[in-house]
Design a protein around this motif. Structure first.
Motif, PDB file in Angstrom:
ATOM      1  N   ALA A  85       0.801  -1.168  -0.042  1.00  0.00           N
ATOM      2  CA  ALA A  85       0.075  -0.151   0.071  1.00  0.00           C
ATOM      3  C   ALA A  85       0.797   1.178  -0.114  1.00  0.00           C
ATOM      4  O   ALA A  85       0.573   2.178  -0.552  1.00  0.00           O
ATOM      5  CB  ALA A  85      -0.737   0.166   1.339  1.00  0.00           C
ATOM      6  N   LEU A  86       1.801   1.250   0.788  1.00  0.00           N
ATOM      7  CA  LEU A  86       2.749   2.430   0.886  1.00  0.00           C
ATOM      8  C   LEU A  86       3.404   2.638  -0.485  1.00  0.00           C
ATOM      9  O   LEU A  86       3.259   3.845  -0.843  1.00  0.00           O
ATOM     10  CB  LEU A  86       3.837   2.335   2.094  1.00  0.00           C
ATOM     11  N   ALA A  87       4.059   1.735  -1.058  1.00  0.00           N
ATOM     12  CA  ALA A  87       4.821   2.043  -2.252  1.00  0.00           C
ATOM     13  C   ALA A  87       3.581   2.112  -3.431  1.00  0.00           C
ATOM     14  O   ALA A  87       3.713   2.799  -4.202  1.00  0.00           O
ATOM     15  CB  ALA A  87       5.370   0.695  -2.644  1.00  0.00           C
ATOM     16  N   GLY A  88       2.361   1.361  -3.214  1.00  0.00           N
ATOM     17  CA  GLY A  88       1.551   1.499  -4.313  1.00  0.00           C
ATOM     18  C   GLY A  88       1.000   2.971  -4.384  1.00  0.00           C
ATOM     19  O   GLY A  88       0.569   3.593  -5.556  1.00  0.00           O
ATOM     20  N   ILE A  89       0.570   3.751  -3.118  1.00  0.00           N
ATOM     21  CA  ILE A  89       0.354   5.112  -3.086  1.00  0.00           C
ATOM     22  C   ILE A  89       1.383   6.013  -3.784  1.00  0.00           C
ATOM     23  O   ILE A  89       0.828   7.130  -4.409  1.00  0.00           O
ATOM     24  CB  ILE A  89      -0.150   5.466  -1.619  1.00  0.00           C
ATOM     25  N   GLY A  90       2.620   5.808  -3.215  1.00  0.00           N
ATOM     26  CA  GLY A  90       3.513   6.636  -4.004  1.00  0.00           C
ATOM     27  C   GLY A  90       3.615   6.621  -5.545  1.00  0.00           C
ATOM     28  O   GLY A  90       3.512   7.568  -6.175  1.00  0.00           O
ATOM     29  N   ILE A  91       3.431   5.627  -6.077  1.00  0.00           N
ATOM     30  CA  ILE A  91       3.352   5.377  -7.437  1.00  0.00           C
ATOM     31  C   ILE A  91       1.856   5.836  -7.942  1.00  0.00           C
ATOM     32  O   ILE A  91       2.095   6.420  -9.257  1.00  0.00           O
ATOM     33  CB  ILE A  91       3.524   3.658  -7.713  1.00  0.00           C
ATOM     34  N   ALA A  92       1.010   5.666  -7.299  1.00  0.00           N
ATOM     35  CA  ALA A  92      -0.283   6.327  -7.722  1.00  0.00           C
ATOM     36  C   ALA A  92      -0.083   7.700  -8.052  1.00  0.00           C
ATOM     37  O   ALA A  92      -0.766   8.475  -8.881  1.00  0.00           O
ATOM     38  CB  ALA A  92      -1.378   5.825  -6.859  1.00  0.00           C
ATOM     39  N   LEU A  93       0.504   8.407  -6.770  1.00  0.00           N
ATOM     40  CA  LEU A  93       0.490   9.795  -6.940  1.00  0.00           C
ATOM     41  C   LEU A  93       1.479  10.249  -8.241  1.00  0.00           C
ATOM     42  O   LEU A  93       1.341  11.239  -8.719  1.00  0.00           O
ATOM     43  CB  LEU A  93       1.146  10.388  -5.539  1.00  0.00           C
ATOM     44  N   SER A  94       2.667   9.527  -8.616  1.00  0.00           N
ATOM     45  CA  SER A  94       3.486   9.921  -9.505  1.00  0.00           C
ATOM     46  C   SER A  94       2.687   9.619 -10.876  1.00  0.00           C
ATOM     47  O   SER A  94       2.693  10.653 -11.883  1.00  0.00           O
ATOM     48  CB  SER A  94       4.655   9.088  -9.603  1.00  0.00           C
ATOM     49  N   PHE A  95       1.990   8.641 -10.794  1.00  0.00           N
ATOM     50  CA  PHE A  95       1.192   8.453 -12.114  1.00  0.00           C
ATOM     51  C   PHE A  95       0.192   9.483 -12.310  1.00  0.00           C
ATOM     52  O   PHE A  95      -0.066   9.978 -13.618  1.00  0.00           O
ATOM     53  CB  PHE A  95       0.123   7.183 -12.167  1.00  0.00           C
ATOM     54  N   ARG A  96      -0.276   9.982 -11.268  1.00  0.00           N
ATOM     55  CA  ARG A  96      -1.408  10.994 -11.237  1.00  0.00           C
ATOM     56  C   ARG A  96      -0.700  12.307 -12.059  1.00  0.00           C
ATOM     57  O   ARG A  96      -1.419  13.212 -12.523  1.00  0.00           O
ATOM     58  CB  ARG A  96      -1.935  11.266  -9.992  1.00  0.00           C
ATOM     59  N   ALA A  97       0.590  12.394 -11.799  1.00  0.00           N
ATOM     60  CA  ALA A  97       1.386  13.623 -12.384  1.00  0.00           C
ATOM     61  C   ALA A  97       1.913  13.266 -13.610  1.00  0.00           C
ATOM     62  O   ALA A  97       2.494  14.186 -14.340  1.00  0.00           O
ATOM     63  CB  ALA A  97       2.336  14.125 -11.298  1.00  0.00           C
ATOM     64  N   GLY A  98       1.268  12.182 -14.205  1.00  0.00           N
ATOM     65  CA  GLY A  98       2.061  11.727 -15.584  1.00  0.00           C
ATOM     66  C   GLY A  98       3.565  11.320 -15.490  1.00  0.00           C
ATOM     67  O   GLY A  98       4.308  11.384 -16.501  1.00  0.00           O
ATOM     68  N   VAL A  99       3.942  11.123 -14.327  1.00  0.00           N
ATOM     69  CA  VAL A  99       5.374  10.594 -13.974  1.00  0.00           C
ATOM     70  C   VAL A  99       5.321   9.063 -13.928  1.00  0.00           C
ATOM     71  O   VAL A  99       4.594   8.357 -12.851  1.00  0.00           O
ATOM     72  CB  VAL A  99       5.988  11.182 -12.976  1.00  0.00           C
ATOM     73  N   PHE A 100       5.847   8.467 -14.713  1.00  0.00           N
ATOM     74  CA  PHE A 100       5.804   6.606 -14.757  1.00  0.00           C
ATOM     75  C   PHE A 100       7.055   6.232 -14.097  1.00  0.00           C
ATOM     76  O   PHE A 100       8.125   5.743 -14.591  1.00  0.00           O
ATOM     77  CB  PHE A 100       5.781   6.275 -16.230  1.00  0.00           C
ATOM     78  N   ASN A 101       7.034   6.402 -12.772  1.00  0.00           N
ATOM     79  CA  ASN A 101       7.965   6.100 -11.959  1.00  0.00           C
ATOM     80  C   ASN A 101       7.882   4.772 -11.273  1.00  0.00           C
ATOM     81  O   ASN A 101       6.909   4.259 -10.714  1.00  0.00           O
ATOM     82  CB  ASN A 101       7.832   7.139 -10.616  1.00  0.00           C
ATOM     83  N   VAL A 102       8.714   3.723 -11.959  1.00  0.00           N
ATOM     84  CA  VAL A 102       8.668   2.468 -11.540  1.00  0.00           C
ATOM     85  C   VAL A 102       9.597   1.850 -10.795  1.00  0.00           C
ATOM     86  O   VAL A 102      10.178   0.833 -10.851  1.00  0.00           O
ATOM     87  CB  VAL A 102       8.549   1.299 -12.877  1.00  0.00           C
ATOM     88  N   GLY A 103      10.118   2.984 -10.095  1.00  0.00           N
ATOM     89  CA  GLY A 103      11.618   2.585  -9.276  1.00  0.00           C
ATOM     90  C   GLY A 103      11.269   2.134  -7.828  1.00  0.00           C
ATOM     91  O   GLY A 103      12.329   2.238  -7.018  1.00  0.00           O
TER      92      GLY A 103
END
Length: 367
Positions: A78-96
């Motif tokens: 959940a913690l990592a998923g929320i971080g990824i979700a917020l980056s996706f919302r900004a159009g940033v495809f952070n998969v790190g």
């Protein structure tokens, strides 16, 4: 307001509601299809799929210990998923997130070991801040490369995962390895520096409370704050957002920082709550599974939390399903991959329905 304007507004509202419902239901549809294909695979093995799924969820949700283990696995997802979700919302495809989890974990252990003997009221916040800062700074490397040199963050964050994992491995085999230990791990954290157990007779630690707090704060911030609006605006159309006076560069960097910080916090929860030290194999792929969790949760913090709990239950119950019925645990990984495929494919499958709804709404406006 004229009747035509009212009718048009009602038609557009109807269209919006339908599209929102379609968006919310897409995750359910993808899950249903993935479980359906999984059932066919189980059936081909000569096993009753209903019985297999019953055993799986009974193991993960049917007992206090099963629920506790599922909650423990939910925390990093959940913690990592929320971080990824917020980056996706900004159009940033952070998969790190995977690498950021490792960096956050080793920072947590380093601070905890170095401050041994200090008051817990100082050390625990210091460990949390170290995990947040380390994960954020590691993610920020990809952000700088993107904005300064135009490097694709999808490539740089994937590569940084491997750099982080091997860098942490070097530290655990060298400078940070516990004295006289044959294993690649740090010294054990003092008892007062660990996340407390909140349910006796289980391993469930206070990290689950941290996840609930982070989810609520992220949900409120994303949808009810100016910062969240700017993040979503940049994700929808960065050129329009820039024309409206939004600092697109700053928001993009913020997206990298949020993803890294929350993934680093996931590393903290594993070190301080589960292993009580940094180990070489801290994450079995939490950062990669969190990408699927973010997509399934429709990049909404509350949705991500629910998706993380579901995937945690699948992972916890898979070993019992394998030992009891002989169904390979790898089937769960296949179901997770199918969820992604169906989520991606629904855009093409549902395109005719979307066009039909738009035509109806347009006719309603014209009438």
């Amino acid at each position: 307001m004229s009747d035509e304007t009212t009718a048009g507004a009602q038609a557009l509202a109807f269209l919006k509601d339908r599209l929102v419902a379609q968006n919310a239901l897409s995750g359910v549809v993808a899950l249903t299809l993935a479980f359906g294909v999984g059932a066919l695979m189980i059936l081909s093995m000569g096993v009753n799929p209903i019985q297999a799924y019953a055993v799986l969820f009974q193991a993960s949700l049917g007992s206090l210990n099963g629920l506790a283990e599922t909650a423990i696995r939910t925390v990093p997802l959940a913690l990592a998923g929320i971080g990824i979700a917020l980056s996706f919302r900004a159009g940033v495809f952070n998969v790190g997130a995977e690498g950021q989890i490792f960096i956050g974990g080793v920072a947590t252990a380093f601070v905890g070991v170095q401050l041994a003997g200090a008051p817990p009221a100082i050390v625990m916040p210091a460990m949390i801040l170290a995990a947040l800062a380390a994960g954020a700074l590691w993610s920020l490397i990809a952000g700088v490369l993107k904005l300064r040199f135009g490097a694709d963050e999808l490539i740089t964050t994937i590569m940084l995962n491997y750099v982080a994992i091997h860098f942490v491995s070097y530290l655990l085999h060298g400078p940070l390895q516990a004295p006289a230990s044959p294993l690649a791990q740090t010294e054990r954290l003092s008892r007062e520096f660990r996340l407390p157990i909140i349910v006796s007779t289980t391993r469930l630690h206070a990290g689950i409370l941290l996840v609930v707090i982070v989810t609520i704060v992220a949900q409120i911030w994303l949808w009810l704050s100016v910062g969240g609006f700017k993040l979503r605006a940049v994700g929808h159309n960065p050129r329009a957002a820039g024309a409206a006076g939004i600092n697109v560069t700053g928001v993009t960097l913020l997206a990298f920082v949020l993803c890294g910080a929350l993934s680093g916090l996931a590393g903290f929860s594993e070190v301080a709550g589960v292993h009580r030290r940094m180990i070489e194999n801290l994450s079995p792929g939490f950062g990669y599974t969190a990408i699927i969790v973010a997509l399934l949760g429709r990049t909404s913090p509350l949705g991500v939390l629910m998706a993380a709990a579901l995937f945690a239950a699948l992972q916890i119950g898979s070993s019992t399903m394998e030992s009891a019925l002989g169904v390979p645990g790898a089937l769960i990984a296949m179901i997770q991959a199918l969820v992604v495929l169906f989520l991606i494919g629904q855009g093409a499958l549902l395109a005719p329905l979307t066009r039909l709804l738009r035509r109806r709404a347009t006719r309603g406006v014209q009438s």
